[in-house]
Enzyme design. Sequence first.
Site, PDB file in Angstrom:
ATOM      1  N   GLU A   1       0.746  -1.380   0.017  1.00 31.53           N
ATOM      2  CA  GLU A   1      -0.150   0.006   0.243  1.00 31.53           C
ATOM      3  C   GLU A   1       1.122   1.267   0.205  1.00 31.53           C
ATOM      4  OE1 GLU A   1      -2.540  -0.730   3.161  1.00 31.53           O
ATOM      5  OE2 GLU A   1      -4.223  -1.559   2.247  1.00 31.53           O
TER       6      GLU A   1
ATOM      7  N   ASN B   1       1.351   6.320   7.750  1.00 30.26           N
ATOM      8  CA  ASN B   1      -0.112   5.491   7.284  1.00 30.26           C
ATOM      9  C   ASN B   1       0.015   4.290   6.981  1.00 30.26           C
ATOM     10  OD1 ASN B   1      -1.643   7.879   7.323  1.00 30.26           O
ATOM     11  ND2 ASN B   1      -0.544   8.627   5.574  1.00 30.26           N
TER      12      ASN B   1
ATOM     13  N   HIS C   1     -17.584 -11.316   4.621  1.00 30.67           N
ATOM     14  CA  HIS C   1     -16.552 -11.006   5.183  1.00 30.67           C
ATOM     15  C   HIS C   1     -16.493 -11.735   6.629  1.00 30.67           C
ATOM     16  CE1 HIS C   1     -13.914  -7.071   6.761  1.00 30.67           C
ATOM     17  NE2 HIS C   1     -14.052  -7.429   6.073  1.00 30.67           N
ATOM     18  N   HIS C   2     -14.431 -11.151   5.901  1.00 29.70           N
ATOM     19  CA  HIS C   2     -13.482 -12.093   7.478  1.00 29.70           C
ATOM     20  C   HIS C   2     -12.403 -11.433   7.786  1.00 29.70           C
ATOM     21  CE1 HIS C   2     -15.474 -16.341   7.169  1.00 29.70           C
ATOM     22  NE2 HIS C   2     -16.196 -15.714   7.271  1.00 29.70           N
ATOM     23  N   GLU C   3     -12.768 -10.514   8.556  1.00 30.59           N
ATOM     24  CA  GLU C   3     -10.862  -9.941   8.994  1.00 30.59           C
ATOM     25  C   GLU C   3     -10.441 -10.604  10.235  1.00 30.59           C
ATOM     26  OE1 GLU C   3      -8.062  -8.213   9.774  1.00 30.59           O
ATOM     27  OE2 GLU C   3      -9.304  -6.984   8.327  1.00 30.59           O
TER      28      GLU C   3
ATOM     29  N   HIS D   1      -8.109  -9.315   0.634  1.00 29.64           N
ATOM     30  CA  HIS D   1      -6.956  -7.419   0.783  1.00 29.64           C
ATOM     31  C   HIS D   1      -6.132  -8.015   2.480  1.00 29.64           C
ATOM     32  CE1 HIS D   1     -10.454  -4.383  -0.464  1.00 29.64           C
ATOM     33  NE2 HIS D   1     -10.396  -6.373  -0.997  1.00 29.64           N
ATOM     34  N   GLU D   2      -5.061  -7.079   1.956  1.00 29.10           N
ATOM     35  CA  GLU D   2      -3.907  -6.766   3.100  1.00 29.10           C
ATOM     36  C   GLU D   2      -3.797  -8.216   2.017  1.00 29.10           C
ATOM     37  OE1 GLU D   2      -6.187  -4.638   4.216  1.00 29.10           O
ATOM     38  OE2 GLU D   2      -6.805  -6.678   5.333  1.00 29.10           O
TER      39      GLU D   2
ATOM     40  N   GLU E   1      -9.106   4.049  -0.465  1.00 30.05           N
ATOM     41  CA  GLU E   1      -9.458   4.679   1.175  1.00 30.05           C
ATOM     42  C   GLU E   1      -8.920   5.540   1.325  1.00 30.05           C
ATOM     43  OE1 GLU E   1      -6.786   0.256   1.347  1.00 30.05           O
ATOM     44  OE2 GLU E   1      -8.731   1.474   0.023  1.00 30.05           O
TER      45      GLU E   1
END
Length: 704
Positions: free
Chosen positions: A177, A198, A415-417, A485-486, A510
Amino acid sequence: MKSKSILYLIAGFAMILTSCANSKPVQNVESPDGKIGVQFSMVEGQATYEVLFNGEKVINPSTLGFDFQNMPSIEKGWKIVDSQLSSSNSTWEMQWGEKRVVRDHYNELSLALEEQKAPNRKMNLVFKVYNDGLGFRYEFPEQEAMKEAIITDENTQFNLTGDHKVWWIPGDWDIYEHLYHTTSLTGIDALALRANDNLAQSYIPENAVNTPVTMKTAEGVYLSFHEANLTDYAGMTLKVNKEKLMLESELVGSDITGYKVKRAVPFNTPWRTIQISENAGGLIESDLIVNLNEPNKIGSVSYFKPMKYVGIWWDMHLGTKTWDYGASQDMNTATGLKPNGRHGATTEYAKELIDFASENNIGGILVEGWNTGWEHWIGFEDREGVFDFVTPYDDYDLKEVVRYGKEKGVELIMHHETSAAPRTYNQQMDTAYQLMNSLGIHSVKTGYVGKIIPKGEYHHGQWMVNNYRRAVETGAKYQVAVNAHEPIKATGLRRTYPNIISREGLRGQEFNAWASDGGNPPEHLSIVAFTRMLAGPIDYTPGIFNIKLTPYKPNNQVNTTLAQQLALYVVINSPIQMVPDLIENYKGNDAFQFIRDVAVTWETSKVLNGEIGDFVTIARKDRNSENWFVGSITDENARDMEFSLDFLTPGKKYKATLYLDGENAHWDKNPTEFKIVEMEVSSTSSLKYHLAEGGGAAISLIEL
């Protein structure tokens, strides 16, 4: 459709090799069109290769080798004991993606090497050369001299022919990122970016770059370096040697084990890839990365439907809603939490979004913050056991949301964070995916925000590469497609596991909502298209209409025009595309018709023009109709565009609807001004239009 021919003796090569011709010190292989050539030789007993394009060197002699923890290095003192040339020409079909039919046409040089002294270890090198580039990998066959390899360094060199212009992000072991930088090779300074506030989870140990990294030579040749089929191995960064104008592989390590890779023999490394093109657009059109992966292992993924989707993600970034449910207070509920009144994942709000999606040709809804644990997901050192991937908060009725969505023809995306605690996720993974399967939920967005637990492992190391793969394989078991993601970088594994549908892996939308550095500059996506997108599909979340983020984020904005936000649905490739803005910003806006109309999976794609970091125009044909869609974007400079529509089917008429920047549009001063132009066109027509500063154009070509 599938036809295959393998020619074990190829006329026209510099030599004809058989399994017995094992003593020649120099071996050559060319691409099918003869433009790319690889020359392999043993220099003082060390494996060395060089690459030519149109008869000129693009990679100077570069050595190959390894350092190990449990045995001597592989460097000098080896010989060729066998070599074979072969050719393959076949096609295969993408179940979804930027095209339907992919041609897999290459010439291959396979070399068997052996150590000249005891214990006489063996290693193979395989080069596959295509018209759009090449890949090579190391293969360690079964042997008595080597039972296990503990790799401390892989020493693969890419010795460049000049101080090329480079578009790069730092060789970060945890995230991708970062903003892209445009410098010469000798101008790369990744270490200067280590203190980015950030990016708290960022770890950049040395002056290296992440891949794909793209270059342009002084002669106008475009190169991009990456890897394919990253399996049970550490991700590769490329260390910069400014004095020698060279890149060298630097694998992501582990502070826990002290090594980079541990593998039992036999095994193969990922492919090291070089895409080569005479023009920038050829890099985007290249199939090299997917072709270097194995064929489909899991069969049909017809349970996954490419779609646009809505969600509550942007609400949280604007601050209008929260992921977490409330504060820790004894309310005699299942969670023991007191509602904060701003929780986004409620049954009521989900139904409102489903209604909007159903009315506007949007097939999915993503609900983040639905499951317990968000009160402690970030900013806490010990996040093990925080999330429960099957238990919703009190105000979210999972089964009712699924039922209502099915009634309206809208699918729920789970969604799984994980909060970068993969061991907790692994413990619950089968149960969570089984729940999805039982409810008819066939896709999940996974997240890995934060520093990896256990401390000392990194997002891009071998341990995490295997964790990402575990989610994909478990998804295949339960008919679930994965949007990570990530993530670990995309390396073409979507061919082998077509339930790998998309991923983040870049500085996304974002950052425009909360970054203190001004967000993503106008040039950002005109670089991304020629760098990150070469690796595979991107879940970027285009489509913000409230460009100035009024009144929620007075110090932030999206640094494009509204017309560019539309164009990104075509330029950025993904079989799932979010419609992220607050739904009130779409209602009554004529530009929203393009989002209703645009497809997400394609019969074919063509790059009509482009220069890295400046502009790009891509045309894509809908897989399910004769309709085409075109997207153009530019950087901070205004441009005039003109191109032929000769890609349309001859003899057919189309209604062209052009969503263009308005006369006074500007990414900062006047970003939301647009105009709509309609006309009838055919394959003999051409289009002309103007792109404002930071602007774009989105075009639908609907068959009449």
